[in-house]
Motif scaffolding. Structure first.
Motif, PDB file in Angstrom:
ATOM      1  N   GLN A  39      36.203 -22.001  15.366  1.00 11.40           N
ATOM      2  CA  GLN A  39      35.424 -22.718  14.362  1.00 11.40           C
ATOM      3  C   GLN A  39      34.932 -24.024  14.954  1.00 11.40           C
ATOM      4  O   GLN A  39      35.739 -24.881  15.350  1.00 11.40           O
ATOM      5  N   ALA A  40      33.624 -24.159  15.007  1.00 12.89           N
ATOM      6  CA  ALA A  40      33.001 -25.383  15.490  1.00 12.89           C
ATOM      7  C   ALA A  40      32.737 -26.308  14.305  1.00 12.89           C
ATOM      8  O   ALA A  40      32.644 -25.847  13.161  1.00 12.89           O
ATOM      9  N   PRO A  41      32.626 -27.604  14.544  1.00  6.02           N
ATOM     10  CA  PRO A  41      32.373 -28.545  13.451  1.00  6.02           C
ATOM     11  C   PRO A  41      31.123 -28.173  12.663  1.00  6.02           C
ATOM     12  O   PRO A  41      30.064 -27.910  13.238  1.00  6.02           O
ATOM     13  N   GLY A  42      31.278 -28.109  11.339  1.00  6.76           N
ATOM     14  CA  GLY A  42      30.141 -27.818  10.483  1.00  6.76           C
ATOM     15  C   GLY A  42      29.725 -26.367  10.446  1.00  6.76           C
ATOM     16  O   GLY A  42      28.719 -26.024   9.819  1.00  6.76           O
ATOM     17  N   LYS A  43      30.499 -25.509  11.113  1.00  9.86           N
ATOM     18  CA  LYS A  43      30.155 -24.083  11.143  1.00  9.86           C
ATOM     19  C   LYS A  43      31.280 -23.250  10.557  1.00  9.86           C
ATOM     20  O   LYS A  43      32.421 -23.692  10.464  1.00  9.86           O
ATOM     21  N   PRO A  88      28.593 -25.351  26.544  1.00 14.34           N
ATOM     22  CA  PRO A  88      28.850 -26.354  25.502  1.00 14.34           C
ATOM     23  C   PRO A  88      28.947 -25.744  24.109  1.00 14.34           C
ATOM     24  O   PRO A  88      29.730 -26.236  23.275  1.00 14.34           O
ATOM     25  N   GLU A  89      28.218 -24.679  23.865  1.00 11.57           N
ATOM     26  CA  GLU A  89      28.270 -24.047  22.541  1.00 11.57           C
ATOM     27  C   GLU A  89      29.572 -23.295  22.285  1.00 11.57           C
ATOM     28  O   GLU A  89      29.792 -22.806  21.176  1.00 11.57           O
ATOM     29  N   ASP A  90      30.417 -23.194  23.286  1.00 18.14           N
ATOM     30  CA  ASP A  90      31.750 -22.609  23.093  1.00 18.14           C
ATOM     31  C   ASP A  90      32.741 -23.644  22.541  1.00 18.14           C
ATOM     32  O   ASP A  90      33.889 -23.303  22.224  1.00 18.14           O
ATOM     33  N   THR A  91      32.314 -24.888  22.437  1.00 18.57           N
ATOM     34  CA  THR A  91      33.181 -25.937  21.908  1.00 18.57           C
ATOM     35  C   THR A  91      33.588 -25.626  20.472  1.00 18.57           C
ATOM     36  O   THR A  91      32.738 -25.381  19.612  1.00 18.57           O
ATOM     37  N   ALA A  92      34.886 -25.581  20.230  1.00 21.11           N
ATOM     38  CA  ALA A  92      35.404 -25.227  18.904  1.00 21.11           C
ATOM     39  C   ALA A  92      36.917 -25.341  18.931  1.00 21.11           C
ATOM     40  O   ALA A  92      37.528 -25.491  19.996  1.00 21.11           O
TER      41      ALA A  92
END
Length: 119
Positions: A39-43, A88-92
């Motif tokens: 879960q990423a911030p805001g998602k 970077p989009e794997d950040t969660a």
């Protein structure tokens, strides 16, 4: 009482690899289908992948297919998520999850481990 403890997160650079681990206690490990969510911030929470009881069957989200690998070591009650070519989009926050094989929903969860990928 079934407990999941996940670990291994950290701060890495794009292109690096990271290995997350989840140790399960308090239950018969081989009855569990295991999964990793994130879960990423805001998602919303996203299913990353699953592995069946024997470890012979896996499935992955399209966004991680070919980069991430889930495995399990049944004698050690452990499931691992190997993440390669991180973006970077794997950040969660990554969560380990378990369900008895006859259930539809995952009903046991780890506490989560933060993965941050810098560009």
């Amino acid at each position: 009482q079934v407990q999941l403890v996940d670990s291994g997160g950290g701060l890495v650079q794009a292109g690096d690899s990271l290995r997350l681990s989840c140790v399960v206690s308090g239950g018969t490990f081989t009855i569990f289908t295991m999964a990793w969510f994130r879960q990423a911030p805001g998602k919303e929470r996203e299913l990353v992948g699953t592995i069946n009881r024997s470890g012979g069957g896996t499935s992955y989200a399209d966004s991680v297919k070919g980069r991430f690998t889930i495995s399990r070591d049944n004698p050690k009650n452990t499931v691992t998520l190997l993440m390669n070519s991180l973006k970077p989009e794997d950040t969660a926050v990554y969560y380990c999850a378990a369900k008895q094989y006859w259930r539809n929903d995952f009903n046991y969860w780890g506490q989560g481990t933060q993965v941050t990928v810098s560009s």
